[in-house]
Design a protein around this motif. Sequence first.
Motif, PDB file in Angstrom:
ATOM      1  N   PRO A   1      41.738  44.707  32.349  1.00  0.00           N
ATOM      2  CA  PRO A   1      43.016  44.514  33.039  1.00  0.00           C
ATOM      3  C   PRO A   1      43.305  43.027  33.292  1.00  0.00           C
ATOM      4  CG  PRO A   1      41.749  46.263  34.068  1.00  0.00           C
ATOM      5  CD  PRO A   1      40.839  45.582  33.090  1.00  0.00           C
ATOM      6  N   ALA A   2      44.581  42.681  33.302  1.00  0.00           N
ATOM      7  CA  ALA A   2      44.996  41.286  33.452  1.00  0.00           C
ATOM      8  C   ALA A   2      44.415  40.619  34.697  1.00  0.00           C
ATOM      9  CB  ALA A   2      46.519  41.195  33.465  1.00  0.00           C
ATOM     10  N   CYS A   3      44.383  41.331  35.823  1.00  0.00           N
ATOM     11  CA  CYS A   3      43.885  40.707  37.054  1.00  0.00           C
ATOM     12  C   CYS A   3      42.374  40.443  36.975  1.00  0.00           C
ATOM     13  CB  CYS A   3      44.226  41.537  38.284  1.00  0.00           C
ATOM     14  SG  CYS A   3      43.417  43.158  38.380  1.00  0.00           S
ATOM     15  N   ILE A   4      41.664  41.255  36.195  1.00  0.00           N
ATOM     16  CA  ILE A   4      40.229  41.025  35.993  1.00  0.00           C
ATOM     17  C   ILE A   4      40.043  39.792  35.118  1.00  0.00           C
ATOM     18  CG2 ILE A   4      38.102  41.980  35.008  1.00  0.00           C
ATOM     19  CD1 ILE A   4      39.031  43.328  37.648  1.00  0.00           C
ATOM     20  N   GLN A   5      40.812  39.699  34.041  1.00  0.00           N
ATOM     21  CA  GLN A   5      40.766  38.523  33.157  1.00  0.00           C
ATOM     22  C   GLN A   5      41.067  37.261  33.967  1.00  0.00           C
ATOM     23  OE1 GLN A   5      40.234  38.343  29.691  1.00  0.00           O
ATOM     24  NE2 GLN A   5      40.467  36.137  29.740  1.00  0.00           N
ATOM     25  N   GLN A   6      42.088  37.307  34.801  1.00  0.00           N
ATOM     26  CA  GLN A   6      42.452  36.156  35.631  1.00  0.00           C
ATOM     27  C   GLN A   6      41.337  35.799  36.598  1.00  0.00           C
ATOM     28  OE1 GLN A   6      46.047  37.546  37.426  1.00  0.00           O
ATOM     29  NE2 GLN A   6      47.289  37.187  35.601  1.00  0.00           N
ATOM     30  N   GLY A   7      40.624  36.798  37.089  1.00  0.00           N
ATOM     31  CA  GLY A   7      39.520  36.568  38.023  1.00  0.00           C
ATOM     32  C   GLY A   7      38.382  35.770  37.422  1.00  0.00           C
ATOM     33  N   THR A   8      38.254  35.796  36.102  1.00  0.00           N
ATOM     34  CA  THR A   8      37.216  35.001  35.440  1.00  0.00           C
ATOM     35  C   THR A   8      37.595  33.526  35.381  1.00  0.00           C
ATOM     36  OG1 THR A   8      38.098  35.212  33.188  1.00  0.00           O
ATOM     37  CG2 THR A   8      36.582  36.953  33.956  1.00  0.00           C
ATOM     38  N   GLY A   9      38.883  33.251  35.532  1.00  0.00           N
ATOM     39  CA  GLY A   9      39.348  31.864  35.436  1.00  0.00           C
ATOM     40  C   GLY A   9      39.428  31.377  33.994  1.00  0.00           C
TER      41      GLY A   9
ATOM     42  N   ASP B 183      35.733  41.751  41.293  1.00  0.00           N
ATOM     43  CA  ASP B 183      36.131  42.872  42.148  1.00  0.00           C
ATOM     44  C   ASP B 183      37.276  43.639  41.495  1.00  0.00           C
ATOM     45  OD1 ASP B 183      37.152  44.549  44.195  1.00  0.00           O
ATOM     46  OD2 ASP B 183      36.596  43.111  45.743  1.00  0.00           O
ATOM     47  N   ALA B 184      37.157  44.955  41.404  1.00  0.00           N
ATOM     48  CA  ALA B 184      38.167  45.795  40.760  1.00  0.00           C
ATOM     49  C   ALA B 184      39.291  46.222  41.691  1.00  0.00           C
ATOM     50  CB  ALA B 184      37.499  47.038  40.172  1.00  0.00           C
ATOM     51  N   ALA B 185      39.295  45.763  42.929  1.00  0.00           N
ATOM     52  CA  ALA B 185      40.336  46.166  43.879  1.00  0.00           C
ATOM     53  C   ALA B 185      41.730  45.843  43.364  1.00  0.00           C
ATOM     54  CB  ALA B 185      40.109  45.508  45.242  1.00  0.00           C
ATOM     55  N   CYS B 186      41.871  44.758  42.613  1.00  0.00           N
ATOM     56  CA  CYS B 186      43.189  44.390  42.090  1.00  0.00           C
ATOM     57  C   CYS B 186      43.708  45.443  41.118  1.00  0.00           C
ATOM     58  CB  CYS B 186      43.145  43.010  41.428  1.00  0.00           C
ATOM     59  SG  CYS B 186      42.101  42.916  39.955  1.00  0.00           S
ATOM     60  N   VAL B 187      42.819  46.116  40.414  1.00  0.00           N
ATOM     61  CA  VAL B 187      43.207  47.162  39.470  1.00  0.00           C
ATOM     62  C   VAL B 187      43.537  48.437  40.231  1.00  0.00           C
ATOM     63  CG1 VAL B 187      42.417  48.612  37.551  1.00  0.00           C
ATOM     64  CG2 VAL B 187      41.748  46.205  37.658  1.00  0.00           C
TER      65      VAL B 187
ATOM     66  N   SER C  57      47.665  39.619  42.129  1.00  0.00           N
ATOM     67  CA  SER C  57      46.820  38.431  42.224  1.00  0.00           C
ATOM     68  C   SER C  57      45.534  38.655  41.425  1.00  0.00           C
ATOM     69  CB  SER C  57      46.493  38.135  43.688  1.00  0.00           C
ATOM     70  OG  SER C  57      45.843  39.242  44.268  1.00  0.00           O
ATOM     71  N   PRO C  58      44.855  37.582  41.038  1.00  0.00           N
ATOM     72  CA  PRO C  58      43.604  37.715  40.288  1.00  0.00           C
ATOM     73  C   PRO C  58      42.540  38.443  41.096  1.00  0.00           C
ATOM     74  CG  PRO C  58      44.366  35.428  40.304  1.00  0.00           C
ATOM     75  CD  PRO C  58      45.238  36.195  41.254  1.00  0.00           C
ATOM     76  N   GLY C  59      41.664  39.128  40.386  1.00  0.00           N
ATOM     77  CA  GLY C  59      40.539  39.774  41.035  1.00  0.00           C
ATOM     78  C   GLY C  59      39.604  38.722  41.597  1.00  0.00           C
ATOM     79  N   GLU C  60      38.895  39.078  42.656  1.00  0.00           N
ATOM     80  CA  GLU C  60      37.963  38.134  43.286  1.00  0.00           C
ATOM     81  C   GLU C  60      36.678  38.056  42.466  1.00  0.00           C
ATOM     82  OE1 GLU C  60      35.288  37.656  47.332  1.00  0.00           O
ATOM     83  OE2 GLU C  60      36.809  39.226  47.250  1.00  0.00           O
ATOM     84  N   LEU C  61      36.279  36.834  42.103  1.00  0.00           N
ATOM     85  CA  LEU C  61      35.035  36.623  41.373  1.00  0.00           C
ATOM     86  C   LEU C  61      33.882  36.803  42.351  1.00  0.00           C
ATOM     87  CD1 LEU C  61      33.631  35.815  38.731  1.00  0.00           C
ATOM     88  CD2 LEU C  61      33.834  33.438  39.471  1.00  0.00           C
ATOM     89  N   LEU C  62      33.030  37.799  42.076  1.00  0.00           N
ATOM     90  CA  LEU C  62      31.913  38.105  42.966  1.00  0.00           C
ATOM     91  C   LEU C  62      30.632  37.398  42.539  1.00  0.00           C
ATOM     92  CD1 LEU C  62      32.559  41.948  43.252  1.00  0.00           C
ATOM     93  CD2 LEU C  62      33.228  40.169  44.892  1.00  0.00           C
TER      94      LEU C  62
END
Length: 144
Positions: free
Chosen positions: A75-83, A121-125, A131-136
């Motif tokens: 998902p896009a927000c997961i991709q964004q979370g990687t930076g 973090d998958a909460a964004c999905v 917003s981007p997913g949080e990088l854990l």
Amino acid sequence: MNTANDASAGKKETSVSSAARDTVEFSGSTLERRVQSLLAAGPAPEAEPRIEKVPSLESGPATMSPKDAPDAAVPACIQQGTGRTDGPIAAERGTYEGVNAYLVLMAHARDSTQVQAYVVDAACVDHAAKSPGELLHTESYPRP
């Protein structure tokens, strides 16, 4: 009457335990094992048909290399979370320290013998956040 309730409670505990065992955990030493397992598994199922088409000269554009494989599995927000903007090598959904998360593997930016693992973090999905997913967690691992 309590016996029936005790029996049904035992069944509920069993099903919860079974479901918990089915969830992939990305914490601790399990993370490295998951990374190595994903790398060893090879290309995503979408890319498997290319193996059958390789001998055919007419398959041209239909043949996909892992680099050409669509990034739709992440998902896009997961991709964004990687930076990062480059496509993942592999991805898997599971949990990280009790939080629903994605494990995303990408080529290491400076070392071709390594892979970079990102746990996001998958909460964004789950909540359709924009917003981007949080990088854990992120860590480098050697390629097999």
